[in-house]
Each structure stands twice: as C-alpha cells, then as structure tokens.
Motif scaffolding. Structure first.
Motif, PDB file in Angstrom:
ATOM      1  N   HIS A  54       0.833  -1.211   0.000  1.00 35.07           N
ATOM      2  CA  HIS A  54       0.000   0.000   0.000  1.00 35.07           C
ATOM      3  C   HIS A  54       0.863   1.254   0.000  1.00 35.07           C
ATOM      4  O   HIS A  54       0.563   2.232  -0.696  1.00 35.07           O
ATOM      5  N   ALA A  55       1.943   1.229   0.780  1.00 32.57           N
ATOM      6  CA  ALA A  55       2.834   2.391   0.841  1.00 32.57           C
ATOM      7  C   ALA A  55       3.489   2.655  -0.515  1.00 32.57           C
ATOM      8  O   ALA A  55       3.628   3.817  -0.921  1.00 32.57           O
ATOM      9  N   SER A 205      10.069  13.068  -5.661  1.00 23.73           N
ATOM     10  CA  SER A 205       8.801  12.855  -4.968  1.00 23.73           C
ATOM     11  C   SER A 205       8.741  11.494  -4.288  1.00 23.73           C
ATOM     12  O   SER A 205       8.219  11.378  -3.173  1.00 23.73           O
ATOM     13  N   ILE A 206       9.247  10.457  -4.945  1.00 21.79           N
ATOM     14  CA  ILE A 206       9.141   9.119  -4.352  1.00 21.79           C
ATOM     15  C   ILE A 206      10.028   8.972  -3.118  1.00 21.79           C
ATOM     16  O   ILE A 206       9.818   8.061  -2.314  1.00 21.79           O
ATOM     17  N   GLY A 207      10.993   9.865  -2.956  1.00 19.03           N
ATOM     18  CA  GLY A 207      11.881   9.766  -1.811  1.00 19.03           C
ATOM     19  C   GLY A 207      11.581  10.746  -0.701  1.00 19.03           C
ATOM     20  O   GLY A 207      12.342  10.824   0.273  1.00 19.03           O
ATOM     21  N   GLU A 208      10.489  11.492  -0.793  1.00 14.54           N
ATOM     22  CA  GLU A 208      10.202  12.503   0.218  1.00 14.54           C
ATOM     23  C   GLU A 208       9.828  11.867   1.562  1.00 14.54           C
ATOM     24  O   GLU A 208       8.977  10.976   1.628  1.00 14.54           O
ATOM     25  N   TYR A 209      10.451  12.362   2.599  1.00 14.41           N
ATOM     26  CA  TYR A 209      10.233  11.821   3.944  1.00 14.41           C
ATOM     27  C   TYR A 209       9.840  12.914   4.948  1.00 14.41           C
ATOM     28  O   TYR A 209       8.816  12.818   5.606  1.00 14.41           O
ATOM     29  N   GLY A 210      10.672  13.950   5.062  1.00 15.67           N
ATOM     30  CA  GLY A 210      10.520  14.919   6.142  1.00 15.67           C
ATOM     31  C   GLY A 210       9.173  15.606   6.183  1.00 15.67           C
ATOM     32  O   GLY A 210       8.503  15.630   7.228  1.00 15.67           O
ATOM     33  N   ALA A 211       8.739  16.182   5.057  1.00  8.63           N
ATOM     34  CA  ALA A 211       7.468  16.912   5.044  1.00  8.63           C
ATOM     35  C   ALA A 211       6.293  15.969   5.265  1.00  8.63           C
ATOM     36  O   ALA A 211       5.346  16.285   5.995  1.00  8.63           O
ATOM     37  N   LEU A 212       6.361  14.783   4.649  1.00  9.85           N
ATOM     38  CA  LEU A 212       5.255  13.832   4.789  1.00  9.85           C
ATOM     39  C   LEU A 212       5.192  13.231   6.184  1.00  9.85           C
ATOM     40  O   LEU A 212       4.132  12.808   6.630  1.00  9.85           O
ATOM     41  N   LYS A 213       6.317  13.179   6.863  1.00 13.09           N
ATOM     42  CA  LYS A 213       6.317  12.713   8.250  1.00 13.09           C
ATOM     43  C   LYS A 213       5.425  13.598   9.101  1.00 13.09           C
ATOM     44  O   LYS A 213       4.744  13.125  10.031  1.00 13.09           O
ATOM     45  N   ILE A 214       5.372  14.895   8.788  1.00 14.75           N
ATOM     46  CA  ILE A 214       4.586  15.849   9.562  1.00 14.75           C
ATOM     47  C   ILE A 214       3.121  15.841   9.136  1.00 14.75           C
ATOM     48  O   ILE A 214       2.225  15.802   9.981  1.00 14.75           O
ATOM     49  N   VAL A 215       2.855  15.854   7.834  1.00 12.02           N
ATOM     50  CA  VAL A 215       1.487  16.098   7.358  1.00 12.02           C
ATOM     51  C   VAL A 215       0.672  14.841   7.126  1.00 12.02           C
ATOM     52  O   VAL A 215      -0.544  14.926   6.942  1.00 12.02           O
ATOM     53  N   SER A 216       1.300  13.672   7.118  1.00 12.60           N
ATOM     54  CA  SER A 216       0.569  12.457   6.759  1.00 12.60           C
ATOM     55  C   SER A 216      -0.126  11.791   7.932  1.00 12.60           C
ATOM     56  O   SER A 216      -1.128  11.091   7.763  1.00 12.60           O
ATOM     57  N   GLY A 217       0.417  11.941   9.138  1.00 13.30           N
ATOM     58  CA  GLY A 217      -0.083  11.182  10.272  1.00 13.30           C
ATOM     59  C   GLY A 217       0.597   9.837  10.413  1.00 13.30           C
ATOM     60  O   GLY A 217       0.503   9.187  11.446  1.00 13.30           O
ATOM     61  N   ASN A 218       1.285   9.388   9.337  1.00 10.31           N
ATOM     62  CA  ASN A 218       2.086   8.159   9.366  1.00 10.31           C
ATOM     63  C   ASN A 218       1.279   6.955   9.841  1.00 10.31           C
ATOM     64  O   ASN A 218       1.721   6.178  10.704  1.00 10.31           O
ATOM     65  N   LEU A 219       0.087   6.774   9.284  1.00 15.74           N
ATOM     66  CA  LEU A 219      -0.774   5.657   9.650  1.00 15.74           C
ATOM     67  C   LEU A 219      -0.525   4.486   8.718  1.00 15.74           C
ATOM     68  O   LEU A 219      -0.680   4.595   7.496  1.00 15.74           O
ATOM     69  N   SER A 220      -0.139   3.339   9.271  1.00 14.73           N
ATOM     70  CA  SER A 220       0.167   2.157   8.468  1.00 14.73           C
ATOM     71  C   SER A 220      -1.055   1.735   7.651  1.00 14.73           C
ATOM     72  O   SER A 220      -2.170   1.647   8.173  1.00 14.73           O
ATOM     73  N   GLY A 221      -0.828   1.490   6.380  1.00 19.28           N
ATOM     74  CA  GLY A 221      -1.907   1.047   5.508  1.00 19.28           C
ATOM     75  C   GLY A 221      -2.858   2.138   5.091  1.00 19.28           C
ATOM     76  O   GLY A 221      -3.836   1.863   4.391  1.00 19.28           O
ATOM     77  N   GLN A 222      -2.593   3.389   5.496  1.00 23.18           N
ATOM     78  CA  GLN A 222      -3.491   4.488   5.140  1.00 23.18           C
ATOM     79  C   GLN A 222      -2.719   5.679   4.558  1.00 23.18           C
ATOM     80  O   GLN A 222      -2.877   5.996   3.372  1.00 23.18           O
ATOM     81  N   THR A 223      -1.918   6.338   5.393  1.00 20.22           N
ATOM     82  CA  THR A 223      -1.211   7.544   4.934  1.00 20.22           C
ATOM     83  C   THR A 223       0.297   7.388   5.065  1.00 20.22           C
ATOM     84  O   THR A 223       1.006   8.368   5.233  1.00 20.22           O
TER      85      THR A 223
END
Length: 270
Positions: A54-55, A205-223
């Motif tokens: 999913h990720a 884009s496929i390697g972005e980590y820092g910004a998405l760590k903040i805005v995604s919620g980091n939910l397994s199988g979702q965001t």
C-alpha cells in the motif's frame, strides 16, 4: 586561460570521480549488498506485507499527482519568468527556489499551521465543509509538490532563454494564436527539458520523507508512504526488509533517468 599539465588534469579527474564514488557510489553499493544479503528473501518478505505494498502504491500515486501539477505550473512559471517583465519578478524567482533552501520538515510544519483542522488558518473552514486536508492525501500531495516545485522550472528556464522568442514572434506575426504558438513552437523546443524536469520531480517525490512525516499522520496502511515504511521497518529491526524497499525506490529513480537518457535524441544532447 591557464593550460593545466596532464598530471594535474588527471589528478583533478581522480579527485572528482573519487568524491562522487565516496558520496554516492559507495553508499548505493552498500545498500544493494545489504538488500540482497539473503538473496531475494528480503524482497519477498517486505512485499508480502500489505502495508508495504500500500505504501508503494501510495508513493506512486502522490508522485504522479506532484508530477502532473508541477509540470503544468512549472512550465507556466518558466514562461512567465523568461518571456515577461513584471513587478516582483525577482521575488517570484526567489520563491521558486525556496524549497531547495528550506528543510522539508519546516515545509510540513508550515502546512500544518495553515491547514490544521483545529487551529489552522483554513483547516477549520475546510473541515466544516467536509474537506480534510491534513493527515490525508491532499496534504501529502501539497507537501510533495512544494519540495519538488523548482525542478521543472529550473530545467525549462535555461532552454527558453537559449532559444529566444524569434520563432514565437514570427508565428504570432503570421496570425497564430497564443495556444497555437505554445503547442507548435514553444513546447516542441522545450520538450526534453520538460521531460528531464518530470523525471527529476518523480525521483524527488518518491523519496520525500521529512514533510510527509509531519502532514501524513504516518498511519500504516493508510497515509504511510514508502520512505516512512522504510523508517518504520528499520526502527522495528526489520533491517533487511527496509534495505529491500529502499533499494527498490533507488532502482525506480535510476531506471527513469537511464531510460530518458537513452531515449533522448543525440542531436539534442548538446
């Protein structure tokens, strides 16, 4: 111009090659060795996990949106910066480069301040109307677009500057509309710059980590995107699987660049 002796030239070349190998080559080779340390076991173990799959899919989707959005706006901003004079042009040019100078984590925090559903500037109004931005796909796409914004623009601007606008003016003098001029004159002249900008945007884009760590919620199988999954696997001591997913992302980015380089006509590579 000072002519360098042959030994000095070779020394400079060796220093340059050694620098690149130490900075890029050696880490990539080490990553590949660790990813294949147990043959394909790390890959089969990693990609048998639905959350990892999913990720990866989510990463491709977000990257696709970022590429589409930044291609349209990137070409538009490049044309604006090269073909027109207007107040604030230098400010706009500086703002385009801002994502290259600002940490992605800062970008994520800035988006959080603006679109947070509780305390953000626009978040409460958007959520009251059923639009969730933070910790959902919209925020992840915005963050990815932000960090990859300059790549198309900075590929296209030098090409537009080099080709000038003589052909465009000639087309307009013959009665061509702005749309016809863009489609038949401008876009064919900058197509390979756009393609390279698209590839770099996708790879970034496929390697972005820092910004998405903040805005995604980091939910397994979702965001949770692929880089976030890599961090989670590594923290959970599943290092082999983390190396496998990381190598897959690197391979995907490298393949895009290699394919474009092979397809690009030789006569337009000068």
């Amino acid at each position: 111009m000072v002519e360098l002796s042959a030994p000095v030239k070779w020394a400079l070349r060796l220093i340059a090659v050694g620098y690149v190998l130490m900075l890029v080559g050696w880490p990539m080779v080490t990553l590949a060795q660790n990813a294949f340390s147990d043959g394909l076991t790390n890959f089969t173990s990693a990609f048998s996990d639905p959350d990892v799959v999913h990720a990866m899919v989510l990463t491709i989707e977000i990257s696709g949106w970022a590429v589409a959005i930044n291609t349209v706006f990137g070409v538009g901003m490049a044309l604006l910066l090269v073909r027109y004079e207007f107040p604030g042009k230098r400010v706009l040019s500086a703002l385009v480069d801002l994502p290259m100078a600002v940490s992605p984590v800062v970008i994520g925090l800035a988006l959080l301040l603006v679109y947070n559903g509780r305390t953000g500037w626009f978040g409460p109004t958007l959520e009251a109307n059923g639009v969730q931005v933070m910790f959902a796909m919209p925020a992840m796409i915005m963050a990815t677009c932000f960090v990859s914004l300059p790549l198309v623009v900075r590929e296209v601007v030098p090409v537009l500057t080099e080709i000038g606008d003589d052909q465009e003016q000639a087309a307009r003098s013959l009665g061509a509309s702005a749309t016809q001029t863009l489609r038949r004159i401008t876009l064919p002249a900058i197509k390979w710059a756009v393609v390279y900008g698209v590839v770099l945007t996708f790879a970034r884009s496929i390697g972005e980590y820092g910004a998405l760590k903040i805005v995604s919620g980091n939910l397994s199988g979702q965001t949770q995107n692929a880089p976030l999954v890599i961090a989670q696997l590594y923290d959970n001591f599943a290092k082999g699987e983390a190396y496998a997913v990381a190598f897959t992302l690197v391979l995907l980015a490298v393949l895009c660049i290699v394919i474009v380089s092979l397809l690009r006509p030789k006569e337009s590579s000068s």
